[in-house]
Design an enzyme around this catalytic site. Structure first.
Site, PDB file in Angstrom:
ATOM      1  N   PRO A 230       0.812  -1.216   0.000  1.00  0.00           N
ATOM      2  CA  PRO A 230       0.000   0.000   0.000  1.00  0.00           C
ATOM      3  C   PRO A 230       0.843   1.263   0.000  1.00  0.00           C
ATOM      4  O   PRO A 230       2.019   1.246   0.378  1.00  0.00           O
ATOM      5  CB  PRO A 230      -0.802  -0.091   1.291  1.00  0.00           C
ATOM      6  CG  PRO A 230      -0.515  -1.385   1.895  1.00  0.00           C
ATOM      7  CD  PRO A 230       0.612  -2.023   1.186  1.00  0.00           C
ATOM      8  N   CYS A 231       0.200   2.340  -0.414  1.00  0.00           N
ATOM      9  CA  CYS A 231       0.969   3.529  -0.719  1.00  0.00           C
ATOM     10  C   CYS A 231       0.439   4.765  -0.034  1.00  0.00           C
ATOM     11  O   CYS A 231       0.815   5.864  -0.375  1.00  0.00           O
ATOM     12  CB  CYS A 231       0.930   3.731  -2.221  1.00  0.00           C
ATOM     13  SG  CYS A 231      -0.745   3.690  -2.860  1.00  0.00           S
TER      14      CYS A 231
END
Ligand SMILES: C[S@@+](CC[C@H](N)C(=O)[O-])C[C@H]1O[C@@H](n2cnc3c(N)ncnc32)[C@H](O)[C@@H]1O
Length: 313
Positions: free
Chosen positions: A70-71
């Site tokens: 995830p970012c």
């Protein structure tokens, strides 16, 4: 057949790409129930483990490991904070890399990771992957250059195990020339209904939404598809927008405007036309947008996977 393990799998954008590149996915994993439901509705043969990656103790051996952790921490769309624990999930990817020791790996993440305040995290990823025994390369690619009807710049990190004395070369763009122009919004969604009620987020356009131009024309490449439906770009049948001042835009006519539907978003991400969004107990309009907006465009991931050298025999 070549095999792959997929982590942070989501609904399977990256996996659709590597399946098209000729890989059989032995195991997939994500923490989000609707991502699993959607994935299995489209690829029922995969062993999809639901739950945090940190709880997984064993991984099947495979030729390729892929993962797009995830970012939120690096993303322009999310809250930026370089020290959030979510930014360290790459260490779980590195743990899997050290257990599986695949011939190659591919990681995708938001391009914000190359910005100076996150640079140390990118450098640490390169370091842990190098220490695991891989020759590592990275590059920011734009999905539009690979036949996706959307501007989407993402960083790819690719590693080839050191015992293959080969370095990875990123694929050259296939689109955007006179001979092979960019794929446009029209190419991707013209056949879909104009007002698919219930399939698009229809709440107000709040001040933040109106702080920039959200619309592109039919014959243009789409703006980036995001996972939060409030920020989804406008469908081209919406009125054009005009700039009123700093961070202030308005519609030029009173005609009804709307955002892209989740189905249009999936087309603009390059998913197959028959991609299924199952009506399970975890389904909701927001969830459908979320899994689609989180995904890696399949044609882009396919191009990156197909550019891997022949290390499979
Ligand atoms: C950028 S998305 C991946 C998209 C996916 N590669 C695709 O193409 O569809 C990141 C994913 O990581 C998942 N995730 C977040 N924390 C996780 C954790 N601790 N364990 C497993 N998955 C996690 C999220 O639910 C999200 O689906």
């Amino acid at each position: 057949m070549r095999t792959a393990v997929s982590l942070f799998t989501g609904c399977g954008g990256s996996d659709a790409g590597i399946i098209n590149a000729g890989f059989n996915i032995l195991m997939a994993n994500d923490i989000l129930p609707y991502a699993k439901d959607t994935y299995l509705a489209n690829h029922p043969e995969t062993d999809y483990v639901l739950g945090s990656v940190s709880k997984i103790e064993t991984f099947p051996s495979s030729d390729l490991l892929v993962g797009c952790y995830p970012c939120q921490g690096f993303s322009q769309g999310g809250v930026r904070a370089a020290n959030r624990t979510i930014n360290y999930l790459y260490l779980d990817f590195a743990r899997a890399l050290n257990v599986i020791k695949p011939r190659a790996f591919i990681v995708e993440n938001v391009s914000g990771m190359v910005r100076s305040n996150y640079r140390h995290l990118l450098e640490d990823q390169i370091k842990v992957f190098t220490e695991a025994g891989y020759k590592v390369k990275y590059k920011v690619l734009n999905a539009a250059d690979y036949g996706v009807a959307q501007e989407r710049k993402r960083i790819f990190i690719v590693g080839i195990r050191n015992d293959y004395d080969i370095e990875y070369t990123f694929p050259t763009p296939t689109h955007g020339t006179e001979l092979n122009p960019y794929r446009t919004i029209e190419d991707a969604i013209l056949d879909l209904p104009e007002w698919p009620e219930g399939e698009f987020y229809d709440l107000d356009f709040h001040w933040y939404y109106m702080s920039r131009d959200r619309r592109r024309d039919w014959k243009e490449v789409s703006k980036t598809i995001v996972s939060n439906p409030r920020h989804m770009p406008l469908h081209p049948l919406s009125p054009t927008m005009t700039k009123l001042g700093d961070d202030k835009w308005a519609f030029t006519t009173e005609t009804r405007a709307r955002r892209f539907s989740y189905r249009e978003a999936s087309r603009l991400q390059g998913f197959a036309n028959d991609f299924v969004f199952p009506e399970t107990k975890n389904a909701s309009l927001n969830m459908k947008y979320k899994v689609v907006g989180n995904a890696v465009p399949p044609p882009l991931f396919e191009a990156v996977a197909k550019a891997l050298p022949n290390i499979w025999d």
